[in-house]
Motif scaffolding. Structure first.
Motif, PDB file in Angstrom:
ATOM      1  N   ILE A  65       0.742  -1.188   0.015  1.00 49.37           N
ATOM      2  CA  ILE A  65      -0.135  -0.023   0.077  1.00 49.37           C
ATOM      3  C   ILE A  65       0.730   1.244  -0.187  1.00 49.37           C
ATOM      4  CG2 ILE A  65      -1.726   1.406   1.539  1.00 49.37           C
ATOM      5  CD1 ILE A  65      -2.870  -1.557   2.083  1.00 49.37           C
ATOM      6  N   ASN A  66       0.792   2.063  -1.004  1.00 51.28           N
ATOM      7  CA  ASN A  66       1.681   3.232  -1.128  1.00 51.28           C
ATOM      8  C   ASN A  66       1.000   4.294  -0.146  1.00 51.28           C
ATOM      9  OD1 ASN A  66       3.381   4.987  -1.800  1.00 51.28           O
ATOM     10  ND2 ASN A  66       2.851   4.957  -4.179  1.00 51.28           N
ATOM     11  N   HIS A  67       1.420   4.484   0.986  1.00 47.91           N
ATOM     12  CA  HIS A  67       0.969   5.380   1.919  1.00 47.91           C
ATOM     13  C   HIS A  67       1.158   6.744   1.704  1.00 47.91           C
ATOM     14  CE1 HIS A  67       0.315   7.349   5.803  1.00 47.91           C
ATOM     15  NE2 HIS A  67       0.075   6.368   6.396  1.00 47.91           N
ATOM     16  N   PRO A  68       0.149   7.906   1.548  1.00 47.81           N
ATOM     17  CA  PRO A  68       0.473   9.122   1.000  1.00 47.81           C
ATOM     18  C   PRO A  68       1.546   9.959   1.735  1.00 47.81           C
ATOM     19  CG  PRO A  68      -1.669   8.744   2.024  1.00 47.81           C
ATOM     20  CD  PRO A  68      -1.046   7.427   1.938  1.00 47.81           C
ATOM     21  N   LEU A  82      -5.485   9.699   2.317  1.00 52.44           N
ATOM     22  CA  LEU A  82      -5.852   9.646   3.811  1.00 52.44           C
ATOM     23  C   LEU A  82      -7.373   9.910   4.159  1.00 52.44           C
ATOM     24  CD1 LEU A  82      -3.058  12.322   5.319  1.00 52.44           C
ATOM     25  CD2 LEU A  82      -3.292   9.947   5.727  1.00 52.44           C
ATOM     26  N   ALA A  83      -7.934   8.798   4.899  1.00 52.16           N
ATOM     27  CA  ALA A  83      -9.398   8.959   5.187  1.00 52.16           C
ATOM     28  C   ALA A  83      -9.698  10.173   5.373  1.00 52.16           C
ATOM     29  CB  ALA A  83      -9.638   7.963   6.110  1.00 52.16           C
ATOM     30  N   ARG A  84      -9.087  10.949   6.365  1.00 52.30           N
ATOM     31  CA  ARG A  84      -9.383  12.521   6.919  1.00 52.30           C
ATOM     32  C   ARG A  84      -9.667  13.514   5.694  1.00 52.30           C
ATOM     33  NH1 ARG A  84      -4.348  14.672   9.352  1.00 52.30           N
ATOM     34  NH2 ARG A  84      -3.737  15.039   7.211  1.00 52.30           N
ATOM     35  N   ASP A  85      -8.807  13.213   4.412  1.00 43.17           N
ATOM     36  CA  ASP A  85      -9.089  14.213   3.354  1.00 43.17           C
ATOM     37  C   ASP A  85     -10.388  13.657   2.714  1.00 43.17           C
ATOM     38  OD1 ASP A  85      -6.467  15.150   4.164  1.00 43.17           O
ATOM     39  OD2 ASP A  85      -5.611  14.239   2.516  1.00 43.17           O
ATOM     40  N   VAL A  86     -10.617  12.204   2.572  1.00 47.74           N
ATOM     41  CA  VAL A  86     -11.698  11.829   1.728  1.00 47.74           C
ATOM     42  C   VAL A  86     -13.025  12.553   2.521  1.00 47.74           C
ATOM     43  CG1 VAL A  86     -12.881   9.900   1.108  1.00 47.74           C
ATOM     44  CG2 VAL A  86     -10.602  10.019   0.881  1.00 47.74           C
ATOM     45  N   ALA A  87     -12.695  12.324   3.791  1.00 46.68           N
ATOM     46  CA  ALA A  87     -14.013  12.542   4.823  1.00 46.68           C
ATOM     47  C   ALA A  87     -14.226  13.970   4.474  1.00 46.68           C
ATOM     48  CB  ALA A  87     -13.844  12.057   6.382  1.00 46.68           C
TER      49      ALA A  87
END
Lengths: 437, 95
Positions: B3-6, B83-88
């Motif tokens: 998984i290519n972590h941002p 990042l789920a934070r950015d998506v949310a």
């Protein structure tokens, strides 16, 4: 010729003609050996789809074939077809670790699995096929006092539901399997819960036996026929759209395991399940080592030895949604570690083969066998990685539901609405997290 | 799977804990009308597609961030990691 009376049995087919089917027996094997084996016939017909049936079973795996078999045999229904995307028995019934048992705890489960065990016990005589049902016994090892208490409770629940269970102490286990790692500092083996009636069954033969038995009773087994969608009008199913054209049906039963969400999406339904991959492994052939089935209580690892002498082992699912019938290496490592910590002697054995099957992991770890809100559409799935042992009962109770529109007495809890009603059957106590069941 | 972590670059999927469909970001409003049915759907029903799937992974053995990974469930190919934070935030879930 007098021998005709046992070797040929006339069956009335759907188009009103009589066909003769071969009955297998020891005598038959000898007779064929003496006549050059020229009399064997294909075990089932390769049927082409008719325009319409009374019942269409989607999925030619163990559960679908068993359903068709019991529909025809026990519930005396006719005009039945099994439609299968690939070839029969090519999915999970050919990909499991062949273990059968009925060592469940909860009320909604244990009577069903015990019913399945009883069907296993009479299966070969029932469908006249050698499925190599071998009740070689299964032991679940425990390693702590708490685990012993939990297994004692489970054993008592099994006995109360009419199954057999025994609690073995450490010395009894040692006598059976002296080479286990009994004195592991972290997870010493303290004993085991044993079900002597558990064991293994030749998995492919289960599919073939049911297919042959269903075919003999006039069921059309249609292979290479993928269901692409459902034709539904005014809340009633009219048939299935397939890669070989539309096939009409009064009732459609879906038993497609890992593809459940895909097929039921064709009827506009979302299911309480995720598809995950479970891997299994076979080692090179070894001398007789394990005569039963064993599960490790401190890691996810189970092992038996096949009649071809390879160790058949398995572990946990990979843990992420997937429809690929292959897994990844971390689980291989995890299973190998489990094996090494239980029986260090297998460290030099090499794995010959590994494969994966797609599990329909439900939200509480238990199956669903129920009507849907669409009239004539029935569903059987959510078996997680415990579907093989359930094959006979799953087929029987699904046939019961299809024929009578009421659930069989051992399968009343496997309803769609149990999630909304808070009536989960959560053997593992994990909650709505499919990859933890 | 890698998984290519941002933030951290390519990481082994073993470092992560899998939760499931990224639709779980959209938790229903418990005070709204019909919230019971919405919560039953939210908790128990899944699309479970064969093909592209947006899913939540938690980097437990790393920076403890939640990620939204877009992955093909037939080939295991990962095409996007956020990042789920950015998506949310983008989808109006958090401030």
């Amino acid at each position: 010729m007098k021998a005709q009376s046992f070797r040929l049995r006339p069956i009335l087919t759907q188009d009103g003609t009589w066909e003769y089917h071969m009955r297998y027996s020891g005598f038959r094997v000898i007779a064929e050996a003496l006549t050059g084996h020229k009399g064997w016939k294909p075990a089932w017909r390769d049927a082409a789809p008719q325009a319409a049936y009374d019942y269409i079973i989607v999925g030619g795996g163990g559960h679908g074939l068993a359903t068709a078999y019991y529909l025809a045999k026990e519930f005396k229904q006719a005009r039945i077809a099994v439609v299968e995307k690939g070839w029969i028995g090519g999915g999970n019934v050919g990909r499991n670790t062949t273990i059968v048992r009925s060592n469940y705890l909860l009320d909604g489960n244990q009577p069903f699995y015990e019913f399945s065990m009883k069907l296993w016990e009479g299966l070969e005589q029932d469908f006249n096929y050698n499925a190599m049902v071998s009740q070689r016994g299964i032991i679940n090892l425990f390693h702590t006092d708490g685990q012993r208490d939990a297994y004692t409770r489970r054993g008592n629940a099994m006995i109360m539901h009419g199954a057999d269970a025994e609690l073995l102490n450490k010395e009894q286990v040692r006598k059976m399997y002296p080479y286990l790692n009994f004195d592991n500092a972290r997870f010493p083996i303290k004993g085991a819960l044993m079900q002597r009636r558990g064991g293994t069954v030749r998995h492919d033969a289960v599919a073939w036996g049911y297919a042959r038995g269903a075919d003999q009773r006039g069921v059309d087994i249609i292979q290479n026929c993928e269901v692409l969608g459902m034709r539904i009008e005014n809340g009633r199913v009219l048939g299935v759209e397939t890669s070989r054209g539309f096939i009409g049906a009064k009732k459609v039963g879906v038993a497609v395991a890992g593809s459940s969400s895909k097929v039921m999406a064709g009827a506009g339904m979302r299911l309480p399940m995720e598809s995950h991959v479970l891997q299994a492994f076979v080692s090179e052939g070894l001398k007789p080592l394990i005569d039963g089935v064993m599960t490790y209580g401190a890691g996810h690892f189970y092992v038996s030895q096949s009649d071809k002498a390879g160790l058949v082992v398995g572990g946990d699912i990979d843990g992420y949604n997937t429809y690929a019938q292959r897994g990844n290496l971390p689980v291989v490592e995890d299973v190998a570690e489990g094996g090494m910590s239980l029986m260090p002697m297998i460290g030099r054995a090499r794995l010959l083969r590994m494969w994966g099957g797609i599990m329909d992991m439900s939200m509480d770890g238990s199956p669903i066998i129920d009507k849907t809100h669409i009239a004539g559409l029935y569903f059987n799935g959510g078996w997680c990685y415990g579907g093989f042992k359930a094959t006979p009962a799953s087929g029987f109770v699904f046939a019961h539901l299809l024929a009578k529109d009421t659930p069989h007495s051992t399968a009343t809890a496997y309803r769609f609405d149990r999630f909304a009603k808070g009536l989960m059957i959560d053997e593992k106590g994990q909650g709505a997290q499919p990859n933890l069941h | 799977m890698i998984i290519n972590h941002p933030l951290l670059g390519p990481r082994d999927s073993q470092e992560f804990v899998y939760l499931g469909d990224a639709a779980l970001i959209h938790r229903p409003d418990g005070m709204a009308d019909g919230s019971l049915d919405k919560f039953i759907d939210y908790a128990y029903l899944r699309d479970n597609p064969a093909g592209e799937h947006r899913e939540l992974w938690y980097h437990e053995q790393g920076d403890r961030s939640w990620l939204v990974v877009t992955r093909n469930t037939v080939t295991h190919e990962i095409t996007a990691v956020e990042l789920a934070r950015d998506v949310a935030r983008r989808e109006g879930r958090s401030k």
